[in-house]
Write an enzyme that holds these catalytic residues in place. Sequence first.
Site, PDB file in Angstrom:
ATOM      1  N   ASP A  13     106.276   8.466   7.529  1.00 45.84           N
ATOM      2  CA  ASP A  13     105.306   7.530   6.990  1.00 45.84           C
ATOM      3  C   ASP A  13     103.955   8.260   6.968  1.00 45.84           C
ATOM      4  OD1 ASP A  13     104.062   4.920   6.378  1.00 45.84           O
ATOM      5  OD2 ASP A  13     103.323   5.070   8.433  1.00 45.84           O
ATOM      6  N   ASP A  15     100.177   6.446   6.595  1.00 52.66           N
ATOM      7  CA  ASP A  15      99.108   5.727   7.293  1.00 52.66           C
ATOM      8  C   ASP A  15      99.571   5.249   8.667  1.00 52.66           C
ATOM      9  OD1 ASP A  15      97.435   5.943   5.045  1.00 52.66           O
ATOM     10  OD2 ASP A  15      98.293   4.160   4.141  1.00 52.66           O
ATOM     11  N   ASP A 175     105.265   4.389  12.303  1.00 49.90           N
ATOM     12  CA  ASP A 175     104.478   3.734  13.338  1.00 49.90           C
ATOM     13  C   ASP A 175     104.605   2.223  13.324  1.00 49.90           C
ATOM     14  OD1 ASP A 175     101.578   2.557  12.016  1.00 49.90           O
ATOM     15  OD2 ASP A 175     102.824   3.859  10.799  1.00 49.90           O
TER      16      ASP A 175
END
Length: 232
Positions: A13, A15, A175
Amino acid sequence: MTETLTARGVAFDLDGTLVDSAPGLAEAVDMALRDFDLPPAGVERISTWIGNGADIMVERAVRWAEGDMSPAFLQKIRDKFDHYYAGTAASGSRLYPQVKETLAALAAQGLPLGLVTNKPTPFIAPLLESLGIGNYFTLVLGGDDVVAKKPHPAPLYLMLGTLGLRASELVFVGDSRNDIQAAQEAGCPCVGMTYGYNYGETIALSKPDRVLENFADLLPALGLSSLKDQEA
């Protein structure tokens, strides 16, 4: 002893995993809100709205600001956001500690590296270039490149097919619960980072295969030498 994750490729991922992009996103959202006399939400609040793509982030912002929720007005805010984010993406983003060094170490192993993000595609390449990590990725998939965004597994299926890997051979690192759910539904082993944007909840609740506090810990988790050992 914790079992080592086996990978023939690693995907990430963006961001909240590789990049702390909340300041730039928040600045653009708040400027868009102010243009329509709506109150700015601030980076702390906006960071909890990141992860499902720009349309959803804008929708959450307008709902919080008690603005007009009609599709036409939401599109006006989104257009303003796009305009401002073109100028704040690079200046309002920074790599998390040891991200660049870890990506370099993985690439040196000959592992194909992928990026799967819900961020609008036009913003991705300039941001990666400004951060100096664009050359590490074999394939980059943005929110405009897929028919369904994470948490749908579609982006990971596309990644697997393009890289020629089985699901069990690609470790996905993220995250948020969107990342973990997408990986689990695609059948990929997954790693959850604790420091990112996960709607205020701990990533462990999503039950990734491994939970890590520091990005560089990914190397020993994959059975590779740590950055410290490589420097010795």
